[in-house]
Design a protein around this motif. Structure first.
Motif, PDB file in Angstrom:
ATOM      1  N   TRP A  59       0.820  -1.218   0.000  1.00 13.43           N
ATOM      2  CA  TRP A  59       0.000   0.000   0.000  1.00 13.43           C
ATOM      3  C   TRP A  59       0.849   1.260   0.000  1.00 13.43           C
ATOM      4  N   GLU A  60       1.980   1.239   0.691  1.00 13.52           N
ATOM      5  CA  GLU A  60       2.822   2.436   0.727  1.00 13.52           C
ATOM      6  C   GLU A  60       3.379   2.755  -0.659  1.00 13.52           C
ATOM      7  N   LEU A  61       3.692   1.682  -1.449  1.00 10.98           N
ATOM      8  CA  LEU A  61       4.167   1.918  -2.803  1.00 10.98           C
ATOM      9  C   LEU A  61       3.061   2.534  -3.674  1.00 10.98           C
ATOM     10  N   LEU A  62       1.826   2.061  -3.471  1.00 10.30           N
ATOM     11  CA  LEU A  62       0.702   2.615  -4.227  1.00 10.30           C
ATOM     12  C   LEU A  62       0.487   4.093  -3.906  1.00 10.30           C
ATOM     13  N   CYS A  63       0.568   4.473  -2.622  1.00  8.07           N
ATOM     14  CA  CYS A  63       0.391   5.882  -2.232  1.00  8.07           C
ATOM     15  C   CYS A  63       1.495   6.751  -2.826  1.00  8.07           C
ATOM     16  N   ILE A  64       2.743   6.245  -2.804  1.00  9.02           N
ATOM     17  CA  ILE A  64       3.847   7.014  -3.373  1.00  9.02           C
ATOM     18  C   ILE A  64       3.657   7.195  -4.868  1.00  9.02           C
ATOM     19  N   ALA A  65       3.181   6.141  -5.569  1.00  8.29           N
ATOM     20  CA  ALA A  65       2.965   6.230  -7.011  1.00  8.29           C
ATOM     21  C   ALA A  65       1.878   7.251  -7.337  1.00  8.29           C
ATOM     22  N   VAL A  66       0.780   7.251  -6.548  1.00  9.71           N
ATOM     23  CA  VAL A  66      -0.301   8.216  -6.784  1.00  9.71           C
ATOM     24  C   VAL A  66       0.190   9.640  -6.544  1.00  9.71           C
ATOM     25  N   ALA A  67       1.011   9.848  -5.504  1.00 16.18           N
ATOM     26  CA  ALA A  67       1.533  11.188  -5.214  1.00 16.18           C
ATOM     27  C   ALA A  67       2.432  11.678  -6.341  1.00 16.18           C
ATOM     28  N   ILE A  68       3.274  10.805  -6.874  1.00 16.48           N
ATOM     29  CA  ILE A  68       4.155  11.194  -7.979  1.00 16.48           C
ATOM     30  C   ILE A  68       3.337  11.551  -9.216  1.00 16.48           C
ATOM     31  N   ALA A  69       2.309  10.724  -9.539  1.00 17.74           N
ATOM     32  CA  ALA A  69       1.476  10.996 -10.712  1.00 17.74           C
ATOM     33  C   ALA A  69       0.728  12.313 -10.571  1.00 17.74           C
ATOM     34  N   ALA A  70       0.200  12.608  -9.365  1.00 17.13           N
ATOM     35  CA  ALA A  70      -0.527  13.862  -9.152  1.00 17.13           C
ATOM     36  C   ALA A  70       0.389  15.063  -9.288  1.00 17.13           C
ATOM     37  N   ALA A  71       1.621  14.973  -8.756  1.00 16.49           N
ATOM     38  CA  ALA A  71       2.571  16.087  -8.852  1.00 16.49           C
ATOM     39  C   ALA A  71       2.965  16.346 -10.306  1.00 16.49           C
ATOM     40  N   VAL A  72       3.199  15.275 -11.059  1.00 19.50           N
ATOM     41  CA  VAL A  72       3.563  15.435 -12.466  1.00 19.50           C
ATOM     42  C   VAL A  72       2.403  16.033 -13.262  1.00 19.50           C
ATOM     43  N   ALA A  73       1.161  15.552 -13.003  1.00 18.26           N
ATOM     44  CA  ALA A  73      -0.004  16.094 -13.706  1.00 18.26           C
ATOM     45  C   ALA A  73      -0.197  17.576 -13.401  1.00 18.26           C
ATOM     46  N   GLY A  74       0.045  17.980 -12.150  1.00 20.16           N
ATOM     47  CA  GLY A  74      -0.080  19.395 -11.803  1.00 20.16           C
ATOM     48  C   GLY A  74       0.933  20.257 -12.528  1.00 20.16           C
ATOM     49  N   MET A  75       2.172  19.768 -12.658  1.00 17.06           N
ATOM     50  CA  MET A  75       3.195  20.533 -13.369  1.00 17.06           C
ATOM     51  C   MET A  75       2.908  20.591 -14.869  1.00 17.06           C
ATOM     52  N   ALA A  76       2.249  19.558 -15.414  1.00 15.19           N
ATOM     53  CA  ALA A  76       1.923  19.561 -16.847  1.00 15.19           C
ATOM     54  C   ALA A  76       0.812  20.549 -17.163  1.00 15.19           C
ATOM     55  N   GLY A  77      -0.072  20.869 -16.207  1.00 16.74           N
ATOM     56  CA  GLY A  77      -1.142  21.846 -16.417  1.00 16.74           C
ATOM     57  C   GLY A  77      -2.193  21.397 -17.398  1.00 16.74           C
ATOM     58  N   PRO A  78      -3.022  20.410 -17.048  1.00 17.70           N
ATOM     59  CA  PRO A  78      -4.063  19.962 -17.985  1.00 17.70           C
ATOM     60  C   PRO A  78      -5.180  21.006 -18.111  1.00 17.70           C
ATOM     61  N   TYR A  79      -5.760  21.088 -19.293  1.00 18.64           N
ATOM     62  CA  TYR A  79      -6.903  21.974 -19.524  1.00 18.64           C
ATOM     63  C   TYR A  79      -7.750  21.386 -20.633  1.00 18.64           C
ATOM     64  N   VAL A  80      -9.024  21.853 -20.689  1.00 17.97           N
ATOM     65  CA  VAL A  80      -9.986  21.344 -21.662  1.00 17.97           C
ATOM     66  C   VAL A  80     -10.361  22.472 -22.610  1.00 17.97           C
ATOM     67  N   GLU A  81     -10.307  22.227 -23.883  1.00 18.35           N
ATOM     68  CA  GLU A  81     -10.710  23.195 -24.899  1.00 18.35           C
ATOM     69  C   GLU A  81     -12.149  22.908 -25.335  1.00 18.35           C
TER      70      GLU A  81
END
Length: 326
Positions: A59-81
């Protein structure tokens, strides 16, 4: 969906490193055992060899993976056209004055057209101010509607406010719906002791219009020059004794409701009071000093008796004066 900084998605490669680190085996540690009988009691510190082929997910590996994915997605800046702009909160004020009677259908149709891409709320007075989601529920009234209170409420509740009328208001966007071609009418009328004022709208070409100004029923003929659009007309004089004034235009157009406007003066309300049993002239003077009171011996609405039964009236008051007043 698009990203403002797509290059930041390379950060998802950290998930691969996380998976590799989860396979990391601890190095062997030299341990001194005093007896071979205790060897089996020492816990296994290294994972079995098969762990290299099938790592145990935690479970700790899963939480770390989710945190990394969320941080990367935030830096990428998703938006909808979107193909169309986001709906705005739009307030549309509809003028339901009497002069708009023949244009109500066009008012409603134009209001719906203006609000087709927005979240619109409609405001009108017919005659009480109210708001609706469907402008077809409004109706024309027989008076001039002041749109200022409606505009104030619409400004407080919406991002943008629009007025649908034949007259623009200061400080607000207006969609003007003109009257019948060639129509002439009075859109504002006021009278005071020293002046009579009228605002006249001409929806056609410049022209001269015959008019009649009546003061207490005494008419006087006028000729008024009207440019295209609106103009203010006024008449100065001593109208302090006039009980009624009226301005009538002779336009011969198809809409006669806005051709006549007038004002009447309300007389002061008086109450007749009868007084009996006067013990002092000051009592009569005190009652007569009340605004709107007229002293009468008969036919009074209020009867007052001082140490005596009051006379006949709808409202009777008996005052008792002590022998030794303070």
């Amino acid at each position: 969906m698009s990203f403002e900084t797509p290059a930041a998605l390379w950060g998802l490669g950290a998930l691969l490193l996380l998976a590799l680190f989860s396979l990391w085996r601890q190095a062997a540690v030299r341990t001194v055992v005093p007896s071979l009988s205790l060897w089996k009691k020492i816990p296994e510190r290294n994972p079995p060899i098969r762990a290299l082929r099938r790592p145990a997910w935690r479970w700790e590996l899963l939480c770390i993976a989710v945190a990394i994915a969320a941080a990367v997605a935030g830096m990428a800046g998703p938006y909808v056209e979107l193909d169309r702009p986001k709906p705005r909160k739009l307030g549309i004020v509809i003028d339901t004055s009497a002069r708009m009677r023949d244009r109500l259908g066009r008012l409603v149709e134009r209001a719906r057209e203006l609000a087709k891409d927005d979240d619109a709320t409609y405001y009108a007075a017919d005659p009480s101010p109210r708001k609706e989601r469907d402008p077809g529920k409004f109706r024309i009234v027989d008076v001039h509607v002041d749109t200022a209170p409606l505009l104030a409420v619409a400004r407080a509740e919406n991002e943008r406010v629009l007025l649908v009328s034949d007259r623009a208001a200061a400080g607000v966007d207006a969609e003007l719906v003109q009257g019948p071609a060639g129509n002439v009418g009075i859109v504002e009328f006021a009278a005071s002791d020293g002046e009579i004022f009228a605002r006249i709208a001409n929806h056609g070409a410049a022209r001269k219009v015959s008019a009649t100004l009546s003061v207490d029923g005494r008419p006087r003929a006028l000729e008024i020059d009207l440019p295209a659009g609106e103009r203010g007309w006024w008449e100065k004089g001593d109208f302090s004794r006039a009980m009624s004034v009226e301005l009538a235009l002779k336009t011969a157009d198809g809409f006669a409701t806005d051709d006549v406007a007038g004002a009447s003066r309300f007389e002061a309300v008086e109450t007749a009071v009868s007084v009996k049993g006067l013990g002092s002239p000051l009592t009569r003077r005190a009652i007569a000093a009340v605004p709107g009171v007229v002293l009468r011996d008969a036919g009074a609405a209020v009867a007052v008796g001082v140490d005596e039964e009051p006379g006949p009236a709808a409202f009777r008051v008996k005052l008792h004066v002590p022998v030794t007043p303070r």
